[in-house]
Design a protein around this motif. Structure first.
Motif, short mmCIF file in Angstrom:
data_model
loop_
_atom_site.label_atom_id
_atom_site.label_comp_id
_atom_site.label_asym_id
_atom_site.label_seq_id
_atom_site.Cartn_x
_atom_site.Cartn_y
_atom_site.Cartn_z
N LEU A 344 0.80 -1.23 0.00
CA LEU A 344 0.00 0.00 0.00
C LEU A 344 0.83 1.29 0.00
O LEU A 344 0.54 2.20 -0.79
CB LEU A 344 -0.96 -0.02 1.19
N PRO A 345 1.86 1.43 0.85
CA PRO A 345 2.65 2.67 0.81
C PRO A 345 3.30 2.92 -0.55
O PRO A 345 3.40 4.08 -0.98
CB PRO A 345 3.72 2.44 1.90
N LEU A 346 3.72 1.85 -1.22
CA LEU A 346 4.32 2.00 -2.55
C LEU A 346 3.27 2.49 -3.55
O LEU A 346 3.55 3.32 -4.42
CB LEU A 346 4.90 0.67 -3.02
N LEU A 347 2.05 1.97 -3.41
CA LEU A 347 0.97 2.38 -4.30
C LEU A 347 0.61 3.85 -4.08
O LEU A 347 0.45 4.62 -5.04
CB LEU A 347 -0.25 1.49 -4.07
N LEU A 348 0.48 4.24 -2.82
CA LEU A 348 0.10 5.61 -2.49
C LEU A 348 1.16 6.62 -2.91
O LEU A 348 0.84 7.75 -3.29
CB LEU A 348 -0.18 5.74 -0.99
N SER A 349 2.42 6.21 -2.85
CA SER A 349 3.51 7.12 -3.22
C SER A 349 3.90 6.99 -4.69
O SER A 349 4.84 7.64 -5.14
CB SER A 349 4.75 6.84 -2.35
N LYS A 350 3.16 6.13 -5.41
CA LYS A 350 3.40 5.90 -6.84
C LYS A 350 4.83 5.44 -7.12
O LYS A 350 5.42 5.78 -8.15
CB LYS A 350 3.08 7.16 -7.65
N SER A 351 5.36 4.64 -6.21
CA SER A 351 6.73 4.13 -6.37
C SER A 351 6.77 2.63 -6.57
O SER A 351 7.83 2.01 -6.46
CB SER A 351 7.57 4.52 -5.15
N ASN A 352 5.61 2.03 -6.85
CA ASN A 352 5.56 0.58 -7.01
C ASN A 352 6.20 0.10 -8.31
O ASN A 352 6.43 -1.09 -8.49
CB ASN A 352 4.12 0.07 -6.94
N ARG A 353 6.49 1.03 -9.24
CA ARG A 353 7.16 0.65 -10.47
C ARG A 353 8.63 1.03 -10.46
O ARG A 353 9.31 1.01 -11.50
CB ARG A 353 6.47 1.31 -11.68
N ASN A 354 9.15 1.41 -9.28
CA ASN A 354 10.59 1.64 -9.15
C ASN A 354 11.32 0.30 -9.12
O ASN A 354 10.71 -0.77 -9.04
CB ASN A 354 10.89 2.42 -7.87
N ASN A 355 12.62 0.36 -9.16
CA ASN A 355 13.46 -0.85 -9.02
C ASN A 355 13.13 -1.90 -10.07
O ASN A 355 12.89 -3.08 -9.75
CB ASN A 355 13.30 -1.43 -7.61
#
Length: 477
Positions: A344-355
């Motif tokens: 969830l934190p990755l989704l909310l910060s729009k960083s789930n497509r990093n790395n």
């Protein structure tokens, strides 16, 4: 019949010899042989469930053709939902009926009523979750006109029942595997050599890493109330490497032996414990299942195109359903829910497509942050694995609580044939080998692998002699 059994060590060479020296004239004869071998392989578990596999195969084969031939949308929908309903019905009865019946009885009892649910005393058909998903993806793809229906029953039957992936994946797609089955295969020495290397590394993961870790993981989880904090932490780490070595080892063996037959299966693992966040972990762990839920559940639900609430809803749905796919127990549901919370934190910060890249370390501060991210991700994963491994949610919570309340962090002897320190050294060596090979398919691939191959075989023989844990974890799913 296990991949790591003597029976399979006899079975595979016989099929290989017949495939390339007797049934090598046409693709039809090659496929027919693999069908017979696959049905024999499956019948070794329980021949009665072979009829269920054949029925499921014929159902999806027939409904796929009917969907394609139907001119009216109402007819297409009828055949489509017939296939979906029957497939999920079988899965529900064999895998989930007792869970729902027991859960309902507990709920009714909790509000003051008496309930005596009628439970089914049946064994879960091995591999039912995997071959059911093969058929579902095929029918769904036909309905949405992504592929044409397959009219050759032998070719389609092999797609569903191909023995390397039949009981524990990877979950193949008709768009990928069926085209390979439609052409005659010719023997490729380099492909076969790579396949043997991948099979051997898979056996190393299973026999040397997973089975050894299982000895201690089982002892610790089975007696967790009497274990101190250090032992409980080690138990979670041991299980993390047990399930990784067990399942990725199976996948490596499946992919490797398929290369022996001139077939390339989908990659299922990509060094997941080197992930820098949970989103990356799920791009690297059980890739075929993660992508299946993405394409056939997450995207149809709206994916990431809707508002924030829809994104959160869809994320929790796919993770909870993924957990429930693994087994009819609240522990798996909590495991899936916990991973959704991690995500969830990755989704909310729009960083789930990093790395999205391969990790490259240098002597700088950024590399320290990368290593810290990997360790934190592994820690979160181990916490979730406790729920996956525990028998009940209550046991999992008590296990985690014990880490903070069960006294000193001293080494605690367990009355088993292997010792903690040697096992930790072996895990560390395994991690170093995988880290050094993280840009490869597996550590034995590439040139100058003769010595590595010899050492791997020696390790398998040494540890296999004493291993008393043979089954693969994912056979129960």
């Amino acid at each position: 019949m296990f991949f790591n059994s003597l029976a399979f060590a006899v079975f595979l060479p016989i099929v290989f010899f017949l495939y390339w020296f007797v049934f090598n004239k046409t693709k039809s004869s090659q496929n027919a042989l693999l069908i017979v071998a696959s049905y024999y392989f499956y019948s070794c578990w329980d021949w009665r469930f072979l009829f269920l596999l054949v029925f499921s195969t014929f159902l999806d084969y027939y409904t796929g053709i009917r969907i394609e031939k139907s001119e009216k949308e109402s007819d297409r929908k009828f055949w489509f939902w017939l296939s979906i309903g029957v497939n999920l019905g079988f899965l529900g009865v064999f895998k989930y009926y007792n869970f729902f019946a027991s859960s309902f009885a507990e709920l009714v009892t909790g509000v003051g009523f008496k309930a005596s649910p009628l439970l089914l005393e049946v064994v879960l058909p091995v591999g039912i979750s995997f071959y059911t998903f093969h058929g579902l993806s095929y029918v769904i793809d036909i309905y949405y006109k992504r592929i044409k229906a397959e009219y050759n029953f032998v070719d389609y039957s092999l797609f569903v029942s191909y023995f390397p992936l039949l009981v524990a994946g990877p979950i193949e797609r008709a768009t990928h595997l069926l085209p390979e089955l439609k052409v005659k295969r010719t023997f490729d020495y380099n492909q076969a050599k790579d396949g043997i290397c991948q099979m051997i590394w898979g056996l190393v993961k299973k026999v040397v890493i997973a089975d050894t870790c299982a000895t201690y993981a089982n002892a610790i989880f089975d007696h967790y109330p009497s274990m101190n904090a250090a032992s409980l932490i080690l138990g979670a780490i041991y299980f993390a490497f047990q399930i990784y070595g067990d399942f990725s080892g199976y996948s490596d063996m499946a992919l490797g032996m398929s290369k022996l037959f001139g077939l390339e299966l989908l990659r299922n693992f990509n060094y997941p414990y080197f992930s820098r966040d949970i989103a990356e972990f799920w791009r690297r762990w059980h890739i075929s299942l993660s992508s299946w839920f993405r394409d056939y559940l997450y995207i149809p639900l709206g994916g990431s195109k809707g508002g924030l609430w829809m994104k959160i809803r869809n994320t929790f749905i796919i993770f909870v359903v993924s957990g429930f796919w693994h087994g009819a127990n609240w522990t798996y549901i909590v495991w899936g829910f916990l991973n959704a919370v991690y995500f969830l934190p990755l989704l909310l910060s729009k960083s789930n497509r990093n790395n999205m890249d391969t990790i490259q370390l240098k002597w700088n501060f950024d590399s320290v942050k990368v290593i810290w991210s990997i360790l934190c991700t592994f820690l979160l994963t181990c916490v979730a694995w406790v729920f996956f491994r525990a028998k009940t949610v209550t046991d999992a919570v008590a296990y985690l609580k014990g880490i903070f309340t069960n006294g000193k962090f001293a080494s605690q002897y367990l009355d088993n044939e292997r010792y903690n320190y040697e096992l930790l050294v072996m895990i560390a060596l395994f991690v170093l080998i995988e880290w050094n090979s993280r840009s490869k398919v597996e550590p034995l691939s590439g040139k100058r692998n003769g010595l590595k191959l010899a050492l791997a075989i020696a390790a398998i023989m040494a540890f296999g002699t004493f291993s008393d844990y043979k089954e693969f974890i994912y056979f129960q799913f």
